[in-house]
Design a protein around this motif. Structure first.
Motif: not given
Length: 989
Positions: A653-654, A799-804, A478-487, A788-793
């Motif tokens: 969506g990443g 109630g949780k965060d994904s952090i890179v 249920g967590y999603r992370f951008d492996q490289g670029p995130s902006l 990323p979960s701050r702008i894209d839930p």
């Protein structure tokens, strides 16, 4: 023997046609032979030498051998050309000529007595060639790609059309012009009469009716091979030109009238050209197909006439003519008389573009018929068309020069631009070329989609089971992370890519969300700085540390960064630098110093920001290029500019949704994707000079007309291609940094963190030195935290965060690289496990201390880690450098690896280490450059460019752009007063 039979021609030719072709290669071979003998590459045995030298190292025998050999070659070529010219020029002597004349036939041609030559035909051909050269150098050059009697007939046809047009245009009065139209019609009546004596009647009529300078063009018109209707229609077209001299309104009332006119004066000529092409062809074509192709040719002629009208608006206005449709003029509140008075007005320019858009639309619809022509005329006809269409492209792009009121192609482009078309289009291969792309990163998928749109059959092979390369996603419970670029930066380049492919980000379901603020920058003393596109917020932030003057200097920084941005986009990102000469372009050279490439971004920022805090705030962005701000060229302030002026965006969506969209577009266009398909090598032909496909690790071979490498460039040169000195040199070039990247699934939200957070080291410069000079992790690193979960839930469960977390570190070193580097312990071999542990501890401690967040480690559910070795293993990144090669001055522009292999044809590159550089938007710009270079190599049209005309109509006075006076009236008055006083003082003395 052959060249001895051509002695008359050899003696009659200008020395530049014989002596120079002998001497130039002779001097070259003398120089090469001298170097080879001195180096011992080969040796001449002493028994074969006289001991006499032309100069030190070059024996007289060698020099004499090269002179004689080159003389024989040049004289032989002249003799061969002489024989072919005789065969083609005199159909009365040789009724038919085979495609490949036998040696016996060539000798027979050379033995023909000159007394049997048709002198009138020779004079007529000479006049026709001179007329073509004077009137249309583009067509003159293009005609050289037709062969034999087809070329002669086409030139004779052009000569007639030119003479007929000049008779009408240069008439001293309307009455005289109508007289010539009547006589031309009568001339055609005689030519197509069924009388047995029509040839004599034709000759007599021409002699007594027309000026002497036109006789040869009329006599040699090959009417026996041409249909009468197009020629009669051509003469009718001249009647429209004459209508301008009458008291009636301007004759081109609407687009339909313009189309009829274009059909008569140009469409007819195109049809006649195609009739000659079919007449001289040895291939069989059905009548139905022939009619269809000739009809398309008529439309192509209309398109070229529209280009001609667009080019000559000012010239025509000078002659009292306006070919722009009257109803078009009405739509922008213009009259034809307005065009006569100001043919370069903004409204006229808009209508010029509208007409060019029409021309290009017709051209794009009709050009496919060229591929149905007989093979011997297909490529030359395409070159002839392109030689004129290019004028339209130059006009569309505003690159034209004015010469006698006519918009012309600049001299330096005139004949050069179409030679790649000319020589590569002489192929008889099918139109649909094949391409294989190695790597499905952002550059690979964008290039694949572009080539597919251009008509290529494209296959993409990717070693991993996912697309996007570093622009991929990591999913975990249920967590999603951008492996490289995130902006997402430079959104315009993303939009351009999608628009070129006939769609848009929105249409493909890509939703961009603006991140506000851009960043929170955290310092070791607990202070923070909020970067934003909001000018009011930035004013408060800057003035907080540097006062009112500081904000004014901030605006000065933005102004400079704006110039860096605009110049870089137009002159670097959208231009290819294929050699050192590419940097000699005047448009680039005049901007070189304003780009500040020889100063660091830190030194440029120091000019505008006087506190160390703000210097750090506005220079940390160089990390995006994998460089220290103390080494990165000042040009890269453009990164801060695009963030502050255009904002930072995040695709819902990443980041991979952008790549997914490009993949879908490509698949719609026919691109085939093969994932989990590693490549072992690029296949070359026996000469080693042409790429022919790739070999997979399974042993399977995939053939292709062109290979595009999107894998890491240094890896590709070292592992997919034969070893070379260039590949070894690439490995020694400075590379960008690597990173330790943490992907943390948290069991709760961390509200103290915004979407993008930068934590800067207290010892700013030393931290970069540890990364880029010692290739280690700094004792106190600067790092980036993305939530990323701050702008894209959707990036995390409710109630949780994904952090890179990205911690920049040095790239991988081997022992040879480590030796001699101060501060590098080669025995430690970069202990990455301990470095990862150190980085984790540092990040937890720093974030908690500066933001007030608590117990981050306790909130951590799952951790995934990327470090230099994993970057290397998963993505084949040389040294694990995540941003490819460095971007120092001597690693960019023409010094950066090219988008095309320097010695292997049909092999191109796209990606972070190729021009123009790293970063997804930059790589997308590179994909366009690479794609266009591939298309240029095949002589294919690029299917993107200007859109349809969207004029605003008449420009209102309030919207006109006006140049500010150099000096105000006050300054002018003061200056005048100074001169008066100076004069008074002078007279007094």
């Amino acid at each position: 023997m052959a060249w001895s039979l051509s002695y008359q021609l050899l003696l009659g030719l200008p020395k530049s046609n014989t002596v120079l072709p002998i001497l130039l290669p002779t001097f070259y071979l003398w120089a090469v032979d001298t170097i080879a003998l001195r180096r011992g590459t080969w040796v001449i045995e002493s028994g074969t030498k006289l001991g006499v030298h032309l100069w030190a190292g070059l024996d007289l025998e060698e020099a004499f051998f090269f002179v004689v050999t080159n003389t024989l070659i040049v004289f032989g070529l002249v003799a061969f050309d002489n024989a072919l010219a005789i065969l083609d020029a005199f159909p009365n002597l040789f009724s038919t000529v085979p495609a490949l004349p036998s040696p016996l036939l060539l000798v027979k041609a050379l033995l023909v007595s000159t007394t049997r030559y048709d002198e009138n035909r020779i004079i007529g051909l000479e006049e026709a060639f001179r007329r073509l050269w004077r009137k249309s150098k583009s067509f003159y050059l293009a005609s050289g790609f037709f062969q034999g009697r087809l070329r002669l007939d086409l030139i004779l046809l052009y000569s007639f059309c030119r003479v007929a047009d000049d008779l009408v245009d240069e008439a001293s009065s309307g009455v005289e012009a109508w007289h010539w139209i009547s006589k031309l019609t009568e001339f055609l009546d005689i030519c197509y009469a069924t009388n047995s004596d029509k040839l004599q009647r034709r000759s007599d009529f021409i002699t007594r009716t027309f000026p002497a300078k036109t006789h040869s063009a009329l006599l040699l018109l090959p009417t026996e091979r041409l249909s009468p209707t197009p020629l009669y229609d051509l003469v009718k077209g001249f009647e429209t030109d004459l209508a301008f001299s009458s008291d009636a309104p301007f004759p081109i009332k609407d687009e339909q009238t313009l189309q009829i006119y274009g059909s008569r004066v140009a469409g007819t000529v195109a049809e006649l050209c195609l009739e000659l092409a079919f007449y001289h062809s040895r291939e069989q074509t059905t009548e139905k197909q022939r009619r269809k192709i000739i009809q398309s040719g008529g439309w192509m002629g209309i398109a070229l006439q529209y280009v001609n009208i667009s080019r000559d608006i000012a010239v025509d206005a000078k002659n009292g003519r306006v070919y722009l449709p009257t109803n078009w003029l009405d739509s922008v509140d213009l009259r034809a008389e307005d065009v006569l008075q100001d043919p370069f007005g903004s409204e006229v320019e808009a209508l010029r573009q509208q007409l060019l858009d029409k021309a290009m639309g017709i051209y794009n619809e009709a050009k496919s018929a060229i591929e149905l022509l007989p093979s011997e005329s297909r490529a030359p006809m395409r070159v002839a068309v392109e030689s004129y269409v290019e004028i339209g492209r130059v006009l569309q792009e505003g690159r034209y020069k004015l010469k006698a009121g006519r918009a012309t192609v600049p001299k330096y482009q005139k004949p050069i631009w179409f030679w790649p078309y000319a020589f590569t289009l002489m192929s008889k291969k099918p139109v649909r070329k094949t391409a294989v792309v190695v790597g499905a990163g952002a550059g690979g998928v964008a290039t694949a989609a572009r080539l597919a749109k251009a008509g290529f059959d494209v296959t993409v092979v990717e070693k991993n089971d996912f697309t996007g390369g570093r622009c991929s996603l990591i999913h975990h419970e249920g967590y999603r992370f951008d492996q490289g670029p995130s902006l997402l930066l430079l959104p315009g380049l993303f939009k351009e890519t999608f628009e070129d492919l006939g769609t848009s980000l929105e249409d493909e379901g890509v939703k961009l969300m603006k991140c506000e603020p851009n960043y929170n920058v955290w310092f070791d003393d607990g202070e923070s700085f909020e970067l934003s596109t909001d000018v009011a917020r930035m004013k408060l932030e800057v003035e907080k540390w540097e006062g009112k003057d500081g904000f004014e200097r901030y605006l000065g920084f933005l102004q400079e960064a704006h110039r860096h941005y605009e110049i870089s986009v137009s002159q670097v990102l959208k231009k290819n630098f294929t050699s050192l000469l590419s940097m000699m372009r005047p448009a680039f050279l005049r901007h070189l110093l304003p780009l500040h490439p020889f100063e660091s971004i830190y030194s440029r920022a120091s000019k505008y920001f006087w506190t160390e805090r703000l210097r750090r705030v506005f220079t940390f962005g160089s990390m995006y290029m994998g460089m220290s701000p103390f080494d990165a060229p000042g040009t890269y302030s453009l990164l801060q500019y695009t963030e502050l002026a255009e904002g930072i965006w995040y695709p819902k969506g990443g980041f991979h949704t952008v790549v997914e969209a490009l993949v879908r577009i490509g698949e719609r266009l026919g691109v085939k994707y093969r994932l989990s398909t590693p490549v072992s090598s690029v296949e070359l032909d026996p000469t080693g000079r042409n790429a022919t496909g790739i070999t997979l690790e399974t042993g399977e071979s995939i053939s292709a007309d062109v290979v595009i490498i999107n894998a890491d460039l240094v890896y590709a040169y070292s592992n997919l291609l034969p070893p070379s000195s260039y590949s070894r040199a690439l490995q020694k070039r400075s590379a960008s940094c690597s990173s330790i990247s943490f992907y943390w699934a948290m069991d709760r939200q961390i509200p103290e963190l915004t979407t993008h957070n930068i934590f800067l080291a207290e010892h700013y410069r030393e931290s970069f030195d540890d990364i880029f000079k010692k290739q280690l992790i700094p004792s106190e690193p600067s790092f980036y935290v993305n939530v990323p979960s701050r702008i894209d839930p959707t990036a995390a469960p409710d109630g949780k965060d994904s952090i890179v977390v990205l911690v920049p570190v040095g790239h991988l070193l081997d022992e040879n690289q480590g030796m001699g580097r101060k501060g590098v312990d080669i025995h430690s071999k970069q202990d990455w496990d301990s470095m990862v542990a150190k980085a984790r501890r540092t990040v937890f401690k720093t974030v908690e201390a500066r933001t007030g967040a608590h117990d981050l480690q306790g909130a951590l559910v799952t951790e995934i880690v990327n470090m230099p070795q994993s970057w290397k293993d998963v993505f084949n990144l040389d040294k694990g450098a995540i941003l490819g090669l460095s971007h120092s001055f001597f690693n960019v522009l023409c010094f950066r690896p090219k988008t095309k292999h320097p010695s292997i044809e049909r092999l191109h590159f796209v990606g972070a280490s190729a021009h123009p550089g790293t970063g997804v938007p930059i790589v997308l710009a590179g994909a366009k450059l690479t794609s266009e270079q591939v298309l240029e190599g095949f002589g294919m049209e690029k299917p993107w460019g200007r859109g349809s005309f969207k004029g605003k109509g008449k420009t209102r006075d309030i919207d006109r752009i006006r140049v500010r006076p150099v000096m105000s009236n006050v300054y002018i008055a003061l200056l005048a007063l100074v001169f008066v006083l100076a004069g008074f003082v002078y007279r007094s003395t």
